[in-house]
Scaffold this motif. Structure first.
Motif, mmCIF file in Angstrom:
data_model
loop_
_atom_site.group_PDB
_atom_site.id
_atom_site.type_symbol
_atom_site.label_atom_id
_atom_site.label_comp_id
_atom_site.label_asym_id
_atom_site.label_seq_id
_atom_site.Cartn_x
_atom_site.Cartn_y
_atom_site.Cartn_z
ATOM 1 N N MET A 188 0.830 -1.201 0.000
ATOM 2 C CA MET A 188 0.000 0.000 0.000
ATOM 3 C C MET A 188 0.866 1.253 0.000
ATOM 4 S SD MET A 188 -3.005 -1.217 2.661
ATOM 5 C CE MET A 188 -3.943 0.304 2.580
ATOM 6 N N LEU A 189 1.960 1.237 0.768
ATOM 7 C CA LEU A 189 2.875 2.377 0.787
ATOM 8 C C LEU A 189 3.521 2.571 -0.582
ATOM 9 C CD1 LEU A 189 4.637 1.909 4.251
ATOM 10 C CD2 LEU A 189 3.219 3.851 3.555
ATOM 11 N N LYS A 190 3.937 1.486 -1.191
ATOM 12 C CA LYS A 190 4.585 1.587 -2.505
ATOM 13 C C LYS A 190 3.617 2.108 -3.556
ATOM 14 C CE LYS A 190 8.001 -2.030 -1.626
ATOM 15 N NZ LYS A 190 8.472 -3.400 -1.970
ATOM 16 N N ALA A 191 2.377 1.648 -3.507
ATOM 17 C CA ALA A 191 1.378 2.097 -4.479
ATOM 18 C C ALA A 191 1.081 3.583 -4.314
ATOM 19 C CB ALA A 191 0.098 1.282 -4.325
ATOM 20 N N GLU A 192 0.962 4.029 -3.067
ATOM 21 C CA GLU A 192 0.689 5.453 -2.843
ATOM 22 C C GLU A 192 1.888 6.302 -3.233
ATOM 23 O OE1 GLU A 192 -0.549 8.322 0.865
ATOM 24 O OE2 GLU A 192 -1.626 6.449 0.590
ATOM 25 N N LEU A 193 3.087 5.814 -2.942
ATOM 26 C CA LEU A 193 4.292 6.544 -3.315
ATOM 27 C C LEU A 193 4.367 6.696 -4.830
ATOM 28 C CD1 LEU A 193 6.972 7.861 -2.507
ATOM 29 C CD2 LEU A 193 8.024 5.597 -2.614
ATOM 30 N N ALA A 194 4.072 5.636 -5.567
ATOM 31 C CA ALA A 194 4.097 5.700 -7.029
ATOM 32 C C ALA A 194 3.094 6.722 -7.547
ATOM 33 C CB ALA A 194 3.802 4.320 -7.613
ATOM 34 N N HIS A 195 1.920 6.779 -6.919
ATOM 35 C CA HIS A 195 0.901 7.762 -7.313
ATOM 36 C C HIS A 195 1.391 9.182 -7.058
ATOM 37 C CE1 HIS A 195 -2.993 9.613 -7.932
ATOM 38 N NE2 HIS A 195 -2.952 10.124 -6.721
ATOM 39 N N GLN A 197 4.467 10.181 -6.904
ATOM 40 C CA GLN A 197 5.566 10.470 -7.831
ATOM 41 C C GLN A 197 5.030 10.944 -9.179
ATOM 42 O OE1 GLN A 197 7.553 6.676 -7.614
ATOM 43 N NE2 GLN A 197 9.084 7.392 -6.150
ATOM 44 N N LYS A 198 3.926 10.351 -9.616
ATOM 45 C CA LYS A 198 3.319 10.787 -10.877
ATOM 46 C C LYS A 198 2.803 12.214 -10.775
ATOM 47 C CE LYS A 198 1.898 6.187 -12.474
ATOM 48 N NZ LYS A 198 0.733 5.317 -12.816
ATOM 49 N N PRO A 205 7.033 12.530 0.778
ATOM 50 C CA PRO A 205 8.208 11.712 0.455
ATOM 51 C C PRO A 205 8.250 11.350 -1.027
ATOM 52 C CG PRO A 205 7.142 10.912 2.447
ATOM 53 C CD PRO A 205 6.222 11.940 1.865
ATOM 54 N N LYS A 206 9.477 11.309 -1.570
ATOM 55 C CA LYS A 206 9.638 11.048 -3.001
ATOM 56 C C LYS A 206 10.174 9.659 -3.286
ATOM 57 C CE LYS A 206 10.507 15.956 -3.901
ATOM 58 N NZ LYS A 206 10.208 16.322 -2.506
ATOM 59 N N THR A 207 10.824 9.043 -2.310
ATOM 60 C CA THR A 207 11.389 7.708 -2.480
ATOM 61 C C THR A 207 11.089 6.883 -1.238
ATOM 62 O OG1 THR A 207 13.521 8.259 -1.467
ATOM 63 C CG2 THR A 207 13.281 8.696 -3.839
ATOM 64 N N MET A 208 11.321 5.565 -1.321
ATOM 65 C CA MET A 208 11.101 4.721 -0.152
ATOM 66 C C MET A 208 12.079 5.085 0.958
ATOM 67 S SD MET A 208 8.454 2.911 -0.325
ATOM 68 C CE MET A 208 8.757 2.005 1.190
ATOM 69 N N ALA A 209 13.268 5.571 0.585
ATOM 70 C CA ALA A 209 14.214 6.033 1.607
ATOM 71 C C ALA A 209 13.645 7.234 2.351
ATOM 72 C CB ALA A 209 15.553 6.387 0.961
#
Length: 289
Positions: A188-195, A197-198, A205-209
């Motif tokens: 869920m975190l990765k999916a929201e982060l990708a959204h 980023q678009k 936050p811009k990256t998982m780091a």
């Protein structure tokens, strides 16, 4: 005298198995609702039926009835199925009856009088952190939030709080916490982060780091904060409440207009909010490490 015809549902009590008899079709159909509840999003008929272990034709018949009952909805454009408003009402009713939520609701009114800002309660629902109670301040800022709303994980104080304290139990700061993650949280975190980023947003936050660093900060502070991120001109805090087993039971949320809301970590909102969350955790049997 006319002989009464029997049906499969008329099984005499003496012939019932040790387990109480039920209606098998209800149990079969419920598997579709379970699949939708566990899914991160709407599903196509073939995927929903496959996950529930039945044919598409059989699943469709159940889904037609569930749609009439508003337990399920179907998007006219994508034809995907998702849980409907009746399922949401049932879920909210169940969540609101949890002892931790009941106890928290009793304490919101005096807490609001103390800090003078709108308060809310959130718990982890099928789709993420969900608002289950709302206590509006007389000086409330107008927000487009409603009961049942699922808060974003990376741009709301509520989402950040749940992401941080579901990912790593209290007292284990700095440890390798990958095996403690809630099974649904990482994707869920990765999916929201990708959204995000678009959208090229600069305030999240811009990256998982970056996500890891932000969540570490939330754990270090003991609560989450956003300022002018989720909504323009609005700030908010979310303080975690833990149960006797050390699990995150709920979050207490405070939010308001930056014109009146104190966003300082040691300010007039954060201090009493943190104290209320600590006291409620203690009353639920939680012993801080």
């Amino acid at each position: 005298m006319t002989e009464r015809k029997t049906s499969p549902d008329d099984t005499p009590p003496d012939s019932l198995p040790a387990q109480r008899a039920g209606i098998q079709s209800v149990e079969v159909g419920f598997s579709l609702l379970q699949v939708l509840g566990a899914s991160p999003g709407p599903l196509m008929l073939r995927d929903l039926a496959s996950a529930a272990g039945m044919s598409a034709a059989k699943a469709h018949r159940y889904l037609v009835s569930f749609q009439r009952l508003e337990l399920v909805t179907q998007d006219a454009g994508t034809t995907r199925y998702d849980l409907g408003p009746a399922a949401l009402k049932l879920g909210l009713a169940s969540l609101s009856r949890l002892d931790s939520v009941k106890l928290a609701r009793q304490r919101l009114a005096p807490l609001m009088e103390q800090i003078g800002e709108t308060l809310a309660l959130a718990v982890w629902g099928n789709q993420g952190p969900t608002i289950v109670h709302w206590e509006e301040s007389p000086q409330a800022v107008t927000v487009n939030l409603r009961l049942g709303d699922v808060m974003p994980l990376l741009s709301s104080a509520t989402g950040l709080c749940f992401s941080a304290f579901m990912a790593q139990p209290p007292g284990k700061l700095g440890s390798n916490n990958s095996h403690h993650l809630h099974e649904r949280l990482p994707p869920m975190l990765k999916a929201e982060l990708a959204h995000l980023q678009k959208l090229a947003r600069k305030d999240v936050p811009k990256t998982m780091a970056d996500v890891t660093a932000v969540l570490d900060e939330v754990r270090r502070r003991g609560m989450a904060r956003v300022v002018d991120t989720l909504l323009p001109g609005v700030a908010g805090f979310c303080a975690p409440v833990f149960d006797a087993d050390g699990h995150l039971a709920l979050g207490i949320v405070a939010l308001g207009s930056l014109a009146t809301f104190d966003p300082d970590w040691d300010g007039a909102v954060a201090r009493p909010l943190a104290q209320a969350a600590r006291q409620l955790s203690s009353d639920l049997g939680y012993a801080a490490p």
